[in-house]
Design a protein around this motif. Structure first.
Motif, PDB file in Angstrom:
ATOM      1  N   GLU A 141     -30.034  75.515  50.961  1.00  0.00           N
ATOM      2  CA  GLU A 141     -29.637  74.709  50.038  1.00  0.00           C
ATOM      3  C   GLU A 141     -30.496  73.561  49.640  1.00  0.00           C
ATOM      4  O   GLU A 141     -30.277  72.910  48.898  1.00  0.00           O
ATOM      5  CB  GLU A 141     -28.219  74.423  50.221  1.00  0.00           C
ATOM      6  N   ASP A 142     -31.305  73.265  50.897  1.00  0.00           N
ATOM      7  CA  ASP A 142     -31.882  71.824  50.584  1.00  0.00           C
ATOM      8  C   ASP A 142     -33.366  71.973  50.299  1.00  0.00           C
ATOM      9  O   ASP A 142     -34.307  71.242  50.124  1.00  0.00           O
ATOM     10  CB  ASP A 142     -32.118  71.078  52.076  1.00  0.00           C
ATOM     11  N   ALA A 143     -33.670  73.401  50.449  1.00  0.00           N
ATOM     12  CA  ALA A 143     -35.459  73.628  50.329  1.00  0.00           C
ATOM     13  C   ALA A 143     -35.643  73.320  48.675  1.00  0.00           C
ATOM     14  O   ALA A 143     -34.675  73.500  47.742  1.00  0.00           O
ATOM     15  CB  ALA A 143     -35.494  75.243  50.666  1.00  0.00           C
ATOM     16  N   GLN A 144     -36.852  72.982  48.720  1.00  0.00           N
ATOM     17  CA  GLN A 144     -37.532  72.489  47.395  1.00  0.00           C
ATOM     18  C   GLN A 144     -38.139  73.588  46.635  1.00  0.00           C
ATOM     19  O   GLN A 144     -38.111  73.853  45.644  1.00  0.00           O
ATOM     20  CB  GLN A 144     -38.534  71.393  47.181  1.00  0.00           C
ATOM     21  N   ILE A 145     -38.485  74.733  47.510  1.00  0.00           N
ATOM     22  CA  ILE A 145     -38.851  76.112  47.084  1.00  0.00           C
ATOM     23  C   ILE A 145     -38.037  77.232  47.682  1.00  0.00           C
ATOM     24  O   ILE A 145     -38.264  76.993  48.990  1.00  0.00           O
ATOM     25  CB  ILE A 145     -40.421  76.023  47.311  1.00  0.00           C
ATOM     26  N   VAL A 146     -37.760  78.133  46.882  1.00  0.00           N
ATOM     27  CA  VAL A 146     -36.993  79.167  47.289  1.00  0.00           C
ATOM     28  C   VAL A 146     -37.714  80.633  46.837  1.00  0.00           C
ATOM     29  O   VAL A 146     -37.963  80.642  45.660  1.00  0.00           O
ATOM     30  CB  VAL A 146     -35.573  79.213  47.033  1.00  0.00           C
ATOM     31  N   VAL A 147     -38.041  81.381  47.819  1.00  0.00           N
ATOM     32  CA  VAL A 147     -38.398  82.723  47.637  1.00  0.00           C
ATOM     33  C   VAL A 147     -37.416  83.748  47.689  1.00  0.00           C
ATOM     34  O   VAL A 147     -36.852  83.894  49.129  1.00  0.00           O
ATOM     35  CB  VAL A 147     -39.826  83.131  48.429  1.00  0.00           C
ATOM     36  N   SER A 148     -36.925  84.307  46.736  1.00  0.00           N
ATOM     37  CA  SER A 148     -35.725  85.221  46.965  1.00  0.00           C
ATOM     38  C   SER A 148     -35.930  86.656  46.601  1.00  0.00           C
ATOM     39  O   SER A 148     -36.801  86.888  45.636  1.00  0.00           O
ATOM     40  CB  SER A 148     -34.715  84.691  45.856  1.00  0.00           C
ATOM     41  N   GLY A 149     -35.502  87.699  47.371  1.00  0.00           N
ATOM     42  CA  GLY A 149     -35.581  88.854  46.900  1.00  0.00           C
ATOM     43  C   GLY A 149     -34.520  89.740  46.689  1.00  0.00           C
ATOM     44  O   GLY A 149     -33.280  89.097  47.086  1.00  0.00           O
ATOM     45  N   GLY A 150     -34.527  90.693  45.811  1.00  0.00           N
ATOM     46  CA  GLY A 150     -33.513  91.524  45.445  1.00  0.00           C
ATOM     47  C   GLY A 150     -33.482  93.005  45.899  1.00  0.00           C
ATOM     48  O   GLY A 150     -34.356  93.180  46.773  1.00  0.00           O
ATOM     49  N   ARG A 151     -32.625  93.784  45.193  1.00  0.00           N
ATOM     50  CA  ARG A 151     -32.888  95.166  45.748  1.00  0.00           C
ATOM     51  C   ARG A 151     -33.864  95.819  45.313  1.00  0.00           C
ATOM     52  O   ARG A 151     -34.186  96.719  46.207  1.00  0.00           O
ATOM     53  CB  ARG A 151     -31.792  95.907  44.421  1.00  0.00           C
ATOM     54  N   GLY A 152     -34.945  95.224  44.643  1.00  0.00           N
ATOM     55  CA  GLY A 152     -36.013  95.855  44.139  1.00  0.00           C
ATOM     56  C   GLY A 152     -37.046  95.641  45.447  1.00  0.00           C
ATOM     57  O   GLY A 152     -38.108  96.126  45.268  1.00  0.00           O
ATOM     58  N   ILE A 153     -36.784  94.956  46.618  1.00  0.00           N
ATOM     59  CA  ILE A 153     -37.602  94.725  47.609  1.00  0.00           C
ATOM     60  C   ILE A 153     -37.623  95.943  48.468  1.00  0.00           C
ATOM     61  O   ILE A 153     -38.626  96.239  49.275  1.00  0.00           O
ATOM     62  CB  ILE A 153     -36.992  93.492  48.519  1.00  0.00           C
ATOM     63  N   GLY A 154     -36.374  96.765  48.195  1.00  0.00           N
ATOM     64  CA  GLY A 154     -36.408  98.093  48.942  1.00  0.00           C
ATOM     65  C   GLY A 154     -36.058  98.298  50.423  1.00  0.00           C
ATOM     66  O   GLY A 154     -35.686  99.519  50.780  1.00  0.00           O
ATOM     67  N   GLY A 155     -36.237  97.342  51.209  1.00  0.00           N
ATOM     68  CA  GLY A 155     -35.406  97.218  52.410  1.00  0.00           C
ATOM     69  C   GLY A 155     -35.892  96.023  53.416  1.00  0.00           C
ATOM     70  O   GLY A 155     -36.775  95.167  52.683  1.00  0.00           O
ATOM     71  N   PRO A 156     -35.532  96.005  54.607  1.00  0.00           N
ATOM     72  CA  PRO A 156     -35.742  94.879  55.362  1.00  0.00           C
ATOM     73  C   PRO A 156     -37.371  94.355  55.571  1.00  0.00           C
ATOM     74  O   PRO A 156     -37.770  93.244  55.633  1.00  0.00           O
ATOM     75  CB  PRO A 156     -35.259  94.863  56.617  1.00  0.00           C
ATOM     76  N   GLU A 157     -38.205  95.327  55.564  1.00  0.00           N
ATOM     77  CA  GLU A 157     -39.765  95.314  55.589  1.00  0.00           C
ATOM     78  C   GLU A 157     -40.147  94.447  54.751  1.00  0.00           C
ATOM     79  O   GLU A 157     -41.169  93.619  54.930  1.00  0.00           O
ATOM     80  CB  GLU A 157     -40.431  96.707  55.644  1.00  0.00           C
ATOM     81  N   GLY A 158     -39.840  94.635  53.458  1.00  0.00           N
ATOM     82  CA  GLY A 158     -40.432  93.709  52.287  1.00  0.00           C
ATOM     83  C   GLY A 158     -40.115  92.240  52.529  1.00  0.00           C
ATOM     84  O   GLY A 158     -40.893  91.524  51.905  1.00  0.00           O
ATOM     85  N   PHE A 159     -39.035  91.896  53.234  1.00  0.00           N
ATOM     86  CA  PHE A 159     -38.646  90.601  53.153  1.00  0.00           C
ATOM     87  C   PHE A 159     -39.676  89.693  54.065  1.00  0.00           C
ATOM     88  O   PHE A 159     -39.966  88.511  53.971  1.00  0.00           O
ATOM     89  CB  PHE A 159     -37.052  90.350  53.596  1.00  0.00           C
ATOM     90  N   LYS A 160     -40.484  90.394  54.818  1.00  0.00           N
ATOM     91  CA  LYS A 160     -41.420  89.654  55.783  1.00  0.00           C
ATOM     92  C   LYS A 160     -42.487  89.213  54.784  1.00  0.00           C
ATOM     93  O   LYS A 160     -43.056  88.163  54.976  1.00  0.00           O
ATOM     94  CB  LYS A 160     -42.190  91.153  56.673  1.00  0.00           C
ATOM     95  N   LEU A 161     -42.956  90.031  53.853  1.00  0.00           N
ATOM     96  CA  LEU A 161     -43.897  89.404  52.853  1.00  0.00           C
ATOM     97  C   LEU A 161     -43.310  88.171  52.071  1.00  0.00           C
ATOM     98  O   LEU A 161     -44.207  87.206  51.753  1.00  0.00           O
ATOM     99  CB  LEU A 161     -44.190  90.709  51.740  1.00  0.00           C
ATOM    100  N   LEU A 162     -41.945  88.067  51.777  1.00  0.00           N
ATOM    101  CA  LEU A 162     -41.441  87.139  51.059  1.00  0.00           C
ATOM    102  C   LEU A 162     -41.463  85.957  52.049  1.00  0.00           C
ATOM    103  O   LEU A 162     -41.739  84.788  51.449  1.00  0.00           O
ATOM    104  CB  LEU A 162     -39.904  87.324  50.555  1.00  0.00           C
ATOM    105  N   ALA A 163     -41.221  86.271  53.339  1.00  0.00           N
ATOM    106  CA  ALA A 163     -41.268  85.091  54.364  1.00  0.00           C
ATOM    107  C   ALA A 163     -42.749  84.686  54.136  1.00  0.00           C
ATOM    108  O   ALA A 163     -42.825  83.321  54.608  1.00  0.00           O
ATOM    109  CB  ALA A 163     -40.776  85.689  55.584  1.00  0.00           C
ATOM    110  N   GLU A 164     -43.330  85.342  54.480  1.00  0.00           N
ATOM    111  CA  GLU A 164     -45.090  84.783  54.534  1.00  0.00           C
ATOM    112  C   GLU A 164     -45.298  84.084  53.114  1.00  0.00           C
ATOM    113  O   GLU A 164     -45.905  82.849  53.509  1.00  0.00           O
ATOM    114  CB  GLU A 164     -45.929  86.179  54.462  1.00  0.00           C
ATOM    115  N   LEU A 165     -44.937  84.279  51.977  1.00  0.00           N
ATOM    116  CA  LEU A 165     -45.273  83.431  50.804  1.00  0.00           C
ATOM    117  C   LEU A 165     -44.383  82.228  51.120  1.00  0.00           C
ATOM    118  O   LEU A 165     -44.751  81.197  50.667  1.00  0.00           O
ATOM    119  CB  LEU A 165     -44.549  84.336  49.524  1.00  0.00           C
ATOM    120  N   ALA A 166     -43.165  82.350  51.536  1.00  0.00           N
ATOM    121  CA  ALA A 166     -42.242  81.111  51.491  1.00  0.00           C
ATOM    122  C   ALA A 166     -42.865  80.075  52.720  1.00  0.00           C
ATOM    123  O   ALA A 166     -42.912  78.936  52.148  1.00  0.00           O
ATOM    124  CB  ALA A 166     -40.594  81.420  52.015  1.00  0.00           C
TER     125      ALA A 166
END
Lengths: 326, 261
Positions: free
Chosen positions: A203-228
């Motif tokens: 809630e305090d982050a100035q930048i948020v990288v958010s994923g939805g159904r299209g990420i396809g599974g927990p694995e894809g969130f690693k890529l989002l975490a890297e970008l974040a």
């Protein structure tokens, strides 16, 4: 003269941000209500810094209840303490943050006081001498305007819906209120608190990288975490990944989950259901990456990329790293 | 053990935006001609109740406050999923009432059902999202209250619930009777009824109670709904074209220009 009372809480030893936002709301309506601003400070320890912060932002009387149970998410304890403060202060309007505890105790407080109730406010104003509450309805598709017809009234306010107020120091007093709370006498007991917070508070982050159904599974969130991580932001999600257990429910952004207002919101593989948009539409810049050019998220995004996130994110991470000299 | 699950019927929240409209008279969403479904989290609440039933043999009653003429499919879905009994409190105003107005009616219906140990509801309705009914019901019934619960077990006359919290989750124990509001979780994904249960549910009785027979007046939320409107969207999305690498580069440069890097 009837005052506005904000129910204030302490986070990490300081006045919580949502409490300050309530003070901002109180400052908007207090002149029309006819009085000043009081606070009920519910805390596990004296929290003099929080008292001072309240005075610095225009709160006159701080009714303080200090009890160890007020650090535990024990909503029955918060309710008892809040009720004692409200009865001591006799306010016209009580403002409660719509967080985990506040969403429960706001309505219960209203019931006990026989008060009017409006929940999940995203805006407060005064029109023709009446307190007016704005709130989202129908998954964020529409906005409702409610007039508070009688006092006392309890209004719960969505965190991050109001900006924190500028300082307006006032000479204030603190009144300690003794409230008897016994853990075993309360109808509920918090056995355990499990934290699953992101490294950067969502809630305090100035930048948020958010994923939805299209990420396809927990694995894809690693890529989002890297970008974040390269952007210095936090990772969030829409409802489907949280429902499916790909990410903790505490990452969920939307009408049901958290409300965020970052400078940058990157919606990746998120269709843009109104439920989700209700929680992120306040972001300064919204970027959407989605394979489906018809996805409703492009209707709220400022910048859009139609494409597969698996192909877009790796070069994006590399380019951001290069630009930041990492 | 007797569990009551409160179910609300709403216009399908996935309804395309072009079919979404506000009735200027009622200041509520137009329902006529729109598909009606169970409010999202109510199905999770029903699933939690059925899981407790599976483990303890509890009796599950589905309760809806709605115009009787429209609620049939939803209440029968609850029966098909495994609810033992179904009650409709017939009130044409049902869908338009604010939470504080409908709570006394729901509480009167629950009292009429006799001794109830657990009341489960969705954590919010998919339409007005007030999140007010569960805590108000707990007060009205003198029951313990735990909101935003994902998983529930009943042990030794107490209920243990995983409550979703801002920073993670809390494990909360409550005495019975208790009102729990249920959020979604992988553990409470609604079960799909079998075809034979759907057919069987059509023959099960649904009790209908006229709202006037409950002997209570609707409550007063103390607020007037002045206006409900669809805000105009002003955003225009600028699309970044090209191959993925070109799109990524263009985006990174834009983020730099916006001083976000």
């Amino acid at each position: 003269m009837a005052n506005v009372l904000v129910i204030a809480t302490v986070a990490d030893g300081a006045l919580s941000r949502s409490s300050l936002e309530l003070v901002a709301g109180a400052r908007t309506i207090a002149p029309a209500v006819g009085g000043g601003i009081d606070a009920a400070l519910l805390a596990a320890e004296a929290a003099d810094g929080a008292v001072e912060a309240l005075h610095q932002h225009g709160v006159g009387v701080v009714h303080r209840v200090v009890h160890p149970l007020l650090a535990t998410g024990q909503s029955d304890a918060y309710l008892a303490a809040a009720e004692a403060c409200v009865r001591a202060a006799s306010p016209a309007v009580v403002l409660v943050a719509a967080d985990t505890v506040g969403r429960e105790i706001g309505p219960r407080l209203a019931y006990r006081l026989g008060a009017a109730l409006a929940t999940e406010a995203t805006g407060l104003e005064v029109a023709d001498g009446t307190v007016v509450v704005h709130r989202q309805v129908y998954g964020g598709r529409a906005v409702a305007t409610l007039a508070v017809r009688r006092t006392p009234a309890v209004v719960t306010v969505k965190p991050r819906a109001l900006d924190a107020p500028a300082p307006a120091p006032t000479a204030g007093v603190v009144r300690d209120l003794p409230v008897q709370l016994a853990d075993d006498a309360l109808p509920t007991r918090v056995r355990e608190i499990v934290r699953e917070q992101a490294e950067v508070g969502l809630e305090d982050a100035q930048i948020v990288v958010s994923g939805g159904r299209g990420i396809g599974g927990p694995e894809g969130f690693k890529l989002l975490a890297e970008l974040a991580q390269v952007l210095g932001g936090a990772v969030g999600s829409s409802r489907p990944p949280a429902d499916a257990g790909w990410v903790p429910i505490s990452w969920q952004i939307g009408q049901t989950g958290k409300t965020v207002r970052p400078l940058l919101y990157l919606a990746v593989g998120i269709s843009g259901a109104t439920q989700h948009v209700a929680g992120m539409a306040g972001a300064r810049t919204i970027v959407a990456i989605n394979k489906d050019p018809e996805a409703p998220i492009f209707g709220v995004a400022h910048l859009g990329i139609v494409g597969d996130y698996r192909e877009v994110l790796p070069p994006l991470i590399a380019k951001v790293k290069a630009l930041k000299g990492q | 053990m007797h569990i009551v699950v409160c179910l609300k019927q709403v216009v399908d929240p996935e309804l395309p935006l072009r079919d979404f409209a506000i009735d200027p008279q009622t200041r509520r969403q137009v329902r006529e001609g729109r598909p009606l479904v169970l409010s999202t989290y109510d199905e999770n609440a029903l699933e939690v109740a059925l899981q407790v039933k599976d483990r303890t043999g509890a009796r599950v009653t589905a309760l809806a406050l709605a115009p009787q003429a429209t609620v049939g499919d939803q209440i029968r879905l609850a029966l098909a999923m495994g609810a033992d009994d179904a009650v409709v409190v017939d009130d044409p105003r049902g869908p338009d009432l604010l939470g504080a107005a409908k709570t006394p009616v729901l509480a009167a219906a629950i009292r009429r059902l006799g001794a109830v140990d657990l009341v489960l509801t969705g954590c919010e309705s998919a339409d007005w999202v007030e999140r007010a009914v569960p805590p108000l019901l707990a007060e009205e019934l003198g029951a313990a209250c735990v909101t935003f619960v994902a998983r529930v077990t009943v042990e030794d006359g107490r209920v243990v619930a995983h409550r979703q919290a801002d920073e993670g989750y809390h494990v909360v124990e409550a005495r019975l009777p208790a009102v729990l509001s249920v959020t979604s979780d992988e553990a409470n994904r609604p079960r799909l009824p079998k075809v034979k249960d759907i057919v069987g549910a059509k023959r099960k009785p649904v009790q209908t109670w006229p709202v006037d027979a409950l002997g209570v007046a609707v409550g007063d939320a103390g607020v007037d709904v002045l206006d409900v409107r669809v805000p105009e969207r002003t955003t225009r999305c600028e699309f970044l074209e090209g191959e993925p690498a070109q799109q990524a580069e263009a985006l990174a440069l834009r983020l730099r220009d916006l001083k976000l890097l």
